[in-house]
Write an enzyme that holds these catalytic residues in place. Structure first.
Site, PDB file in Angstrom:
ATOM      1  N   TYR A 169       0.851  -1.212   0.079  1.00  0.00           N
ATOM      2  CA  TYR A 169      -0.051  -0.078  -0.109  1.00  0.00           C
ATOM      3  C   TYR A 169       0.748   0.817  -0.388  1.00  0.00           C
ATOM      4  O   TYR A 169       0.993   2.430  -0.963  1.00  0.00           O
ATOM      5  CB  TYR A 169      -0.759  -0.335   1.157  1.00  0.00           C
ATOM      6  CG  TYR A 169      -2.095   0.183   1.028  1.00  0.00           C
ATOM      7  CD1 TYR A 169      -2.770   0.465  -0.480  1.00  0.00           C
ATOM      8  CD2 TYR A 169      -3.273  -0.383   2.148  1.00  0.00           C
ATOM      9  CE1 TYR A 169      -4.005   0.539  -0.680  1.00  0.00           C
ATOM     10  CE2 TYR A 169      -4.799   0.428   1.428  1.00  0.00           C
ATOM     11  CZ  TYR A 169      -5.313   0.070   0.267  1.00  0.00           C
ATOM     12  OH  TYR A 169      -6.484   0.852  -0.328  1.00  0.00           O
ATOM     13  N   GLU A 176       2.239   6.458  -6.769  1.00  0.00           N
ATOM     14  CA  GLU A 176       1.344   7.262  -7.705  1.00  0.00           C
ATOM     15  C   GLU A 176       1.507   8.839  -7.444  1.00  0.00           C
ATOM     16  O   GLU A 176       1.362   9.370  -8.236  1.00  0.00           O
ATOM     17  CB  GLU A 176       0.125   6.767  -6.899  1.00  0.00           C
ATOM     18  CG  GLU A 176      -0.551   5.985  -7.146  1.00  0.00           C
ATOM     19  CD  GLU A 176      -1.827   4.940  -5.993  1.00  0.00           C
ATOM     20  OE1 GLU A 176      -2.634   5.486  -6.154  1.00  0.00           O
ATOM     21  OE2 GLU A 176      -1.865   3.698  -6.102  1.00  0.00           O
TER      22      GLU A 176
END
Ligand SMILES: CCCCCCCCCCCCC[C@@H](O)CC(=O)SCCNC(=O)CCNC(=O)[C@H](O)C(C)(C)COP(=O)(O)OP(=O)(O)OC[C@H]1O[C@@H](n2cnc3c(N)ncnc32)[C@H](O)[C@@H]1OP(=O)(O)O
Length: 247
Positions: A169, A176
């Protein structure tokens, strides 16, 4: 009186039959959906590995897999609908529409409004980082759902589903955020997706600042997703009973 009782029993039987049929249809649909998604992300993994082995570079990798990625990531929008659908299908899936919604929308945003739209950033290492992380995660997640539905869940898949995210995660988020950050100068220079005044709608919109807001929104939103997964982990791996708030 006796006939009234009989009518009631008949009605209850009919309702139960309807519920059972609905739940069989929902399970069949979910099994198909999860198998299709596992296959899609596996195809993506093979395509990325082949590209890298053949070319020896990550440059051009995004373009070579862009279509498959866009198709399967966009297809995941159905999951948000699944959440709704399944709550009326006798609660087969107890997923949170909000958590799934934030997760899916942020991915769709990354795929269509960042990597697809801004060609200049497609060869960034950060793109490869989030692509690899998403791919590994989704193969594990969809195979977890598939095997669970078939009642044959190998322990290592369950273990991977609820442990890998601890590292994956944050890595995905780093990939991103770095990609959006790399896109900023190009967006500013091209005035992309922006609307300047004066115009006939009398509205102004600056995509550059919109991207900064999106980046900042990771600060309150990501911990919620992460803690949601930590709670799921405690529930699934350690059998803790967790009282969920209504979402
Ligand atoms: C418009 C612009 C928006 C911009 C927003 C910007 C802010 C964004 C901040 C957020 C950043 C996210 C970044 C993200 O993209 C980065 C990555 O993903 S990196 C890769 C690593 N990622 C992960 O590991 C993801 C882990 N997280 C999750 O998996 C998610 O929490 C989620 C996908 C939402 C799943 O959550 P859920 O609550 O559904 O967890 P469970 O899997 O435990 O499922 C609960 C129950 O539902 C059943 N279920 C769910 N889906 C299905 C299905 N498809 N088929 C069958 N069953 C399903 C599951 O079995 C559980 O059932 P039960 O409780 O009965 O066992």
């Amino acid at each position: 009186m006796a006939s009234g009782e009989e009518d009631g029993a008949l009605e209850e039987k009919e309702t139960n039959n309807k519920k059972r049929t609905k739940s069989i249809i929902a399970t069949a649909w979910l099994t198909f959906y999860n198998i299709a998604m596992t296959a899609g992300w596996l195809v993506l993994a093979v395509a990325m590995t082949r590209f890298y082995l053949q070319k020896g570079t990550h440059k051009g990798l995004y373009r070579s897999i862009a279509r498959i990625l866009k198709f399967f990531q966009t297809f995941a929008l159905l999951e948000v609908i699944d959440g709704d659908m399944c709550s009326c299908f006798a609660g087969i899936v107890r997923t949170s529409v909000i958590v799934t919604g934030v997760q899916v929308c942020s991915r769709i945003f990354m795929v269509w409004f960042i990597t697809h739209s801004i060609r200049q950033i497609q060869n960034q290492e950060s793109v490869i980082l989030f692509l690899v992380v998403w791919t590994v995660t989704e193969i594990t997640r969809y195979s977890f759902y598939t095997f669970s539905l078939l009642n044959h869940l190998p322990y290592f898949i369950k273990w991977a589903r609820y442990n890998m995210f601890i590292i994956m995660y944050p890595l995905g988020v780093i990939g991103e955020l770095m990609t959006i950050y790399a896109a900023l100068p190009y967006v500013r220079k091209a005035g992309m997706y922006s609307l300047r005044l004066p115009n006939k709608y009398n509205v102004s919109f600056d995509y550059y600042y919109c991207l900064i807001i999106v980046m900042l929104s990771y600060i309150p939103l990501f911990p919620q997703l992460y803690f949601h997964m930590l709670r799921q982990r405690r529930k699934v791996l350690h059998g803790e009973v967790i009282v969920e708030k209504d979402e």
